[in-house]
Design a protein around this motif. Structure first.
Motif, mmCIF file in Angstrom:
data_model
loop_
_atom_site.group_PDB
_atom_site.id
_atom_site.type_symbol
_atom_site.label_atom_id
_atom_site.label_comp_id
_atom_site.label_asym_id
_atom_site.label_seq_id
_atom_site.Cartn_x
_atom_site.Cartn_y
_atom_site.Cartn_z
ATOM 1 N N ARG A 83 7.814 -19.069 -27.233
ATOM 2 C CA ARG A 83 8.241 -18.401 -28.462
ATOM 3 C C ARG A 83 9.742 -18.531 -28.695
ATOM 4 N NH1 ARG A 83 4.870 -12.692 -27.831
ATOM 5 N NH2 ARG A 83 2.848 -13.477 -28.574
ATOM 6 N N GLU A 84 10.472 -18.673 -27.583
ATOM 7 C CA GLU A 84 11.924 -18.726 -27.677
ATOM 8 C C GLU A 84 12.455 -19.559 -26.523
ATOM 9 O OE1 GLU A 84 15.704 -15.589 -27.399
ATOM 10 O OE2 GLU A 84 13.686 -14.848 -27.912
ATOM 11 N N ARG A 101 11.906 -18.572 -36.477
ATOM 12 C CA ARG A 101 12.843 -19.163 -37.432
ATOM 13 C C ARG A 101 12.326 -20.506 -37.935
ATOM 14 N NH1 ARG A 101 18.062 -18.590 -39.041
ATOM 15 N NH2 ARG A 101 18.339 -16.803 -37.661
ATOM 16 N N GLN A 102 11.550 -21.206 -37.106
ATOM 17 C CA GLN A 102 10.976 -22.486 -37.504
ATOM 18 C C GLN A 102 9.643 -22.316 -38.228
ATOM 19 O OE1 GLN A 102 12.854 -25.098 -37.149
ATOM 20 N NE2 GLN A 102 14.358 -23.837 -36.050
ATOM 21 N N GLN A 103 9.254 -21.053 -38.447
ATOM 22 C CA GLN A 103 7.969 -20.748 -39.084
ATOM 23 C C GLN A 103 6.818 -21.430 -38.344
ATOM 24 O OE1 GLN A 103 8.647 -21.937 -43.196
ATOM 25 N NE2 GLN A 103 9.469 -19.932 -43.715
ATOM 26 N N LEU A 370 21.895 -27.508 -38.604
ATOM 27 C CA LEU A 370 21.813 -28.543 -37.577
ATOM 28 C C LEU A 370 20.890 -28.122 -36.446
ATOM 29 C CD1 LEU A 370 22.712 -31.224 -36.349
ATOM 30 C CD2 LEU A 370 24.719 -30.043 -35.420
ATOM 31 N N LYS A 371 20.994 -26.871 -36.036
ATOM 32 C CA LYS A 371 20.161 -26.381 -34.935
ATOM 33 C C LYS A 371 18.679 -26.426 -35.314
ATOM 34 C CE LYS A 371 20.071 -22.025 -33.564
ATOM 35 N NZ LYS A 371 20.405 -20.725 -32.918
ATOM 36 N N ASN A 372 18.369 -26.032 -36.532
ATOM 37 C CA ASN A 372 16.972 -26.062 -36.978
ATOM 38 C C ASN A 372 16.452 -27.492 -37.063
ATOM 39 O OD1 ASN A 372 17.023 -23.299 -37.162
ATOM 40 N ND2 ASN A 372 17.295 -23.250 -39.387
ATOM 41 N N TRP A 373 17.313 -28.436 -37.508
ATOM 42 C CA TRP A 373 16.887 -29.837 -37.586
ATOM 43 C C TRP A 373 16.578 -30.382 -36.196
ATOM 44 C CZ3 TRP A 373 18.877 -34.466 -35.675
ATOM 45 C CH2 TRP A 373 18.309 -35.624 -36.209
ATOM 46 N N ILE A 374 17.443 -30.092 -35.221
ATOM 47 C CA ILE A 374 17.213 -30.565 -33.852
ATOM 48 C C ILE A 374 15.956 -29.927 -33.275
ATOM 49 C CG2 ILE A 374 18.121 -30.402 -31.490
ATOM 50 C CD1 ILE A 374 20.874 -31.016 -32.635
ATOM 51 N N ALA A 375 15.753 -28.646 -33.543
ATOM 52 C CA ALA A 375 14.545 -27.975 -33.045
ATOM 53 C C ALA A 375 13.292 -28.647 -33.582
ATOM 54 C CB ALA A 375 14.568 -26.497 -33.428
#
Length: 382
Positions: A83-84, A101-103, A370-375
């Protein structure tokens, strides 16, 4: 004559593809091809009794989707949702990734290797277009999935360009005093060592998979320690985050490297085609948990180009195989360089590197786009 360890009856027609290596990538590729009505010989030498397998893999959404399509995804007891993810630097730097956050339901799943292998073996057993052999057979295409120590790759004259890290990975299973909460935790220290505690046994469980990358000179001492000494060292390295840790398995260790084959496809002396996939083609540092995801993506890409071929093209068609190689080399090289860069960033402790890298981690943690894109890249969502 069919091998003694075969599950399925012999096929009426000869195989079109021979897969050398019946690990996770080899079996997944065999199932993908058989689903497209390709006849497959899967070479699985008689297994030797060995030590307990304590490995666990972090599999992303793309890998899960692929394995579910093959009916080979383990049950919830053997595939725990992350989850995290919390990544800690050596001087207060921290990066956090959150599935919500990534839905998404999970950033990844920590999967028990023996359970996954059993699922794939069962799926292979009931696929009539896969014939399990204990020795290679002639086929229009041979796919080498034998792992990083592949002997077939050597006989093909492929150069396997290896960069060795001065580290060994130590793996084991643990039980924590406190629930892990579905959080994957990772610590980088000033010596360049990387400790990962990965959640297992369900999101409310206390079971953990350990992957600890330590200096190659320190690894033998850690392996010699009794369970109490070893878990005390782990508790210190993890800053007592999960309380008392209990060792529940044997420990395994192996040297770390990154590697890339100089050629992924080619022709045998008799003119038949060959291709590499999985660790036989590449390895990366385990710090990002992407090794098996890359291998399964190889299997999906190769099966995809063969599925979409013109009806008159053979499965060994050179143009198709070059298309596979071009697509996969680019992604693998990108991941290899990224993981190597992170490892190198923490491998040196001369000022001002510690302050800079931890400052960078804190800044990155607040750069949400940027963090969301990498995730999403790591999750296999393009």
């Amino acid at each position: 004559m069919q091998g003694a360890n075969s599950y399925n009856p012999p096929m009426a027609l000869p195989p079109e593809v021979c897969i050398r290596g019946a690990g996770i990538v080899g079996r997944a590729l065999a199932l993908l091809l058989a689903r497209e009505r390709v006849r497959v010989a899967l070479v699985a030498p008689t297994a030797e009794a060995g030590r307990e397998d304590v490995r666990a893999y972090a599999l992303n959404t793309a890998s899960r989707t692929l394995l579910e399509s093959l009916r080979a995804w383990p049950d919830a007891a053997h595939a725990t949702a992350v989850r995290e993810m919390q990544v800690h630097g050596d001087e207060g730097g921290e990066v956090q990734f959150d599935a919500q956050r990534q839905q998404a339901d999970a950033l990844a799943w920590i999967v028990d290797v023996p359970a996954l292998e059993r699922q794939l073996a069962d799926a292979v057993r009931f696929q009539p277009l896969i014939e399990v052999r204990d020795a290679p057979v002639p086929a229009a295409l041979t796919v080498v999935c034998e792992g990083k120590a592949s002997l077939t790759r050597e006989t093909l004259g492929v150069r396997y360009e290896v960069t060795r890290y001065p580290q060994h990975a130590i793996a084991a299973r643990l039980e924590a005093e406190l629930p892990h909460g579905g959080i994957a935790r990772q610590w980088f220290n000033a010596r360049g060592e990387i400790l990962a505690l990965l959640p297992m046994g369900g999101v409310d469980g206390r079971a953990l998979a350990l992957v600890w990358s330590v200096d190659q000179l320190r690894a033998p001492d850690l392996l010699k320690q009794d369970a109490t000494e070893f878990t005390a060292a782990l508790r210190d390295a993890s800053h007592d985050t999960l309380g008392t840790l209990t060792l529940t398995s044997e420990r395994a260790a192996w040297p770390l490297q990154r590697a890339m084959a100089d050629r992924w496809t080619g022709r045998m002396p008799d003119g038949r085609a060959w291709a590499l996939a999985g660790d036989a083609a590449h390895t990366v540092h385990p710090l990002a948990g992407q090794g098996l995801n890359l291998g399964l993506a190889d299997a999906a890409a190769l099966a995809g180009v063969l599925k979409d071929r013109d009806y008159w093209r053979s499965v060994g068609d050179a143009r198709l195989l070059r298309r596979y190689e071009r697509a996969r080399r680019a992604e693998v090289l990108s991941m290899s360089l990224a993981t190597d860069g992170l490892q190198q960033l923490f491998a040196h402790d001369a000022d001002p590197l510690p302050a800079l890298r931890n400052w960078g981690m804190r800044g990155f943690n607040h750069t949400h786009i940027l963090k969301n894109w990498i995730a999403r890249q790591a999750m296999g969502l393009r």
